[in-house]
Scaffold this active site. Sequence first.
Site, PDB file in Angstrom:
ATOM      1  N   ASN A 149      -7.178  -9.188  -0.631  1.00 33.13           N
ATOM      2  CA  ASN A 149      -7.825 -10.494  -0.470  1.00 33.13           C
ATOM      3  C   ASN A 149      -7.344 -11.438  -1.570  1.00 33.13           C
ATOM      4  O   ASN A 149      -7.101 -11.033  -2.708  1.00 33.13           O
ATOM      5  CB  ASN A 149      -9.356 -10.389  -0.416  1.00 33.13           C
ATOM      6  CG  ASN A 149      -9.977  -9.695  -1.610  1.00 33.13           C
ATOM      7  OD1 ASN A 149      -9.346  -8.861  -2.249  1.00 33.13           O
ATOM      8  ND2 ASN A 149     -11.211 -10.029  -1.907  1.00 33.13           N
ATOM      9  N   ILE A 150      -7.172 -12.689  -1.178  1.00 32.79           N
ATOM     10  CA  ILE A 150      -6.643 -13.717  -2.082  1.00 32.79           C
ATOM     11  C   ILE A 150      -7.587 -14.918  -2.013  1.00 32.79           C
ATOM     12  O   ILE A 150      -7.650 -15.593  -0.981  1.00 32.79           O
ATOM     13  CB  ILE A 150      -5.214 -14.139  -1.666  1.00 32.79           C
ATOM     14  CG1 ILE A 150      -4.287 -12.913  -1.609  1.00 32.79           C
ATOM     15  CG2 ILE A 150      -4.668 -15.184  -2.643  1.00 32.79           C
ATOM     16  CD1 ILE A 150      -2.921 -13.191  -1.012  1.00 32.79           C
ATOM     17  N   GLU A 151      -8.328 -15.120  -3.086  1.00 33.16           N
ATOM     18  CA  GLU A 151      -9.341 -16.180  -3.083  1.00 33.16           C
ATOM     19  C   GLU A 151      -8.799 -17.475  -3.673  1.00 33.16           C
ATOM     20  O   GLU A 151      -7.675 -17.523  -4.187  1.00 33.16           O
ATOM     21  CB  GLU A 151     -10.585 -15.688  -3.839  1.00 33.16           C
ATOM     22  CG  GLU A 151     -11.181 -14.456  -3.146  1.00 33.16           C
ATOM     23  CD  GLU A 151     -12.475 -13.968  -3.746  1.00 33.16           C
ATOM     24  OE1 GLU A 151     -12.827 -14.376  -4.880  1.00 33.16           O
ATOM     25  OE2 GLU A 151     -13.156 -13.163  -3.065  1.00 33.16           O
ATOM     26  N   CYS A 197      -8.518 -12.900   3.742  1.00 36.97           N
ATOM     27  CA  CYS A 197      -8.939 -11.493   3.686  1.00 36.97           C
ATOM     28  C   CYS A 197      -7.725 -10.565   3.574  1.00 36.97           C
ATOM     29  O   CYS A 197      -6.611 -10.914   3.997  1.00 36.97           O
ATOM     30  CB  CYS A 197      -9.698 -11.121   4.946  1.00 36.97           C
ATOM     31  SG  CYS A 197     -11.259 -11.971   5.153  1.00 36.97           S
ATOM     32  N   GLU A 234      -7.025  -7.885   5.257  1.00 40.34           N
ATOM     33  CA  GLU A 234      -6.450  -7.486   6.557  1.00 40.34           C
ATOM     34  C   GLU A 234      -5.454  -8.513   7.059  1.00 40.34           C
ATOM     35  O   GLU A 234      -4.369  -8.179   7.534  1.00 40.34           O
ATOM     36  CB  GLU A 234      -7.539  -7.350   7.636  1.00 40.34           C
ATOM     37  CG  GLU A 234      -8.653  -6.426   7.328  1.00 40.34           C
ATOM     38  CD  GLU A 234      -9.794  -7.073   6.556  1.00 40.34           C
ATOM     39  OE1 GLU A 234      -9.532  -7.663   5.489  1.00 40.34           O
ATOM     40  OE2 GLU A 234     -10.931  -6.958   7.008  1.00 40.34           O
ATOM     41  N   CYS A 254     -14.071  -8.946   9.006  1.00 39.46           N
ATOM     42  CA  CYS A 254     -14.813 -10.109   9.513  1.00 39.46           C
ATOM     43  C   CYS A 254     -14.297 -10.476  10.905  1.00 39.46           C
ATOM     44  O   CYS A 254     -13.280  -9.965  11.372  1.00 39.46           O
ATOM     45  CB  CYS A 254     -14.664 -11.288   8.545  1.00 39.46           C
ATOM     46  SG  CYS A 254     -13.070 -12.127   8.665  1.00 39.46           S
ATOM     47  N   CYS A 280     -10.611 -11.731  11.200  1.00 36.18           N
ATOM     48  CA  CYS A 280      -9.609 -10.660  11.095  1.00 36.18           C
ATOM     49  C   CYS A 280      -9.569  -9.825  12.371  1.00 36.18           C
ATOM     50  O   CYS A 280      -8.496  -9.384  12.799  1.00 36.18           O
ATOM     51  CB  CYS A 280      -9.912  -9.778   9.888  1.00 36.18           C
ATOM     52  SG  CYS A 280      -9.562 -10.611   8.321  1.00 36.18           S
TER      53      CYS A 280
HETATM   54  N1  THU Z   1     -12.979  -9.653   2.486  1.00 39.12           N
HETATM   55  C1  THU Z   1     -11.832  -9.049   2.920  1.00 39.12           C
HETATM   56  O1  THU Z   1     -10.757  -9.254   2.339  1.00 39.12           O
HETATM   57  N2  THU Z   1     -11.904  -8.217   3.981  1.00 39.12           N
HETATM   58  C2  THU Z   1     -13.070  -7.812   4.567  1.00 39.12           C
HETATM   59  O2  THU Z   1     -13.039  -6.994   5.474  1.00 39.12           O
HETATM   60  C3  THU Z   1     -14.350  -8.382   4.111  1.00 39.12           C
HETATM   61  C4  THU Z   1     -14.255  -9.496   3.147  1.00 39.12           C
HETATM   62  C5  THU Z   1     -12.911 -10.486   1.285  1.00 39.12           C
HETATM   63  C6  THU Z   1     -13.059 -11.958   1.470  1.00 39.12           C
HETATM   64  C7  THU Z   1     -13.523 -12.366   0.084  1.00 39.12           C
HETATM   65  O3  THU Z   1     -12.400 -12.503  -0.757  1.00 39.12           O
HETATM   66  C8  THU Z   1     -14.336 -11.182  -0.417  1.00 39.12           C
HETATM   67  O4  THU Z   1     -13.937 -10.087   0.397  1.00 39.12           O
HETATM   68  C9  THU Z   1     -15.830 -11.351  -0.331  1.00 39.12           C
HETATM   69  O5  THU Z   1     -16.224 -11.800   0.919  1.00 39.12           O
END
Ligand code: THU
Length: 137
Positions: free
Chosen positions: A46-48, A57, A59, A90, A93
Amino acid sequence: MERQELRDLLLKEAWKGRENSYSPYSNYKVGAAVMGIDGKIYRGCNIENTSYGLSNCAERTAMFNMVSNGCQTFTGIAIVGGEHIGAVPCGACRQVMTEFCESLDTPVYVSGKDGEILESSVREMLPHPFLKDNLTA
Ligand code: THU
């Protein structure tokens, strides 16, 4: 490759992908890995972003990594993070998975730090998906 072997490999690779997570806002690290039909593994994390809604996300990062490297189909995906089967994909994804999976029966594995594994499929994750066939005018 046998199903169980693929599962274990994808989970191991997803944990490696998680090491690169950029998640300073949620502090929730997620990793993912897909097996491309080309036999290669593509990882993601995940890259925020400071503008939270732009976060990607793990995935989708893994699938986009695959596509951007010239492969458009995956035969399995694993997602890891959290404690007990934490990083369940989510909705966004799940939709992207329907676009690039080999079939709707393609396996999806989810696991967390306690090691328990949810074994599912793209079809089970997203029943009644919006597919290319639905695009007829
Ligand atoms: N996130 C994912 O990367 N994949 C998931 O299946 C659930 C949520 C990430 C998004 C965000 O960066 C962090 O988790 C919290 O929601």
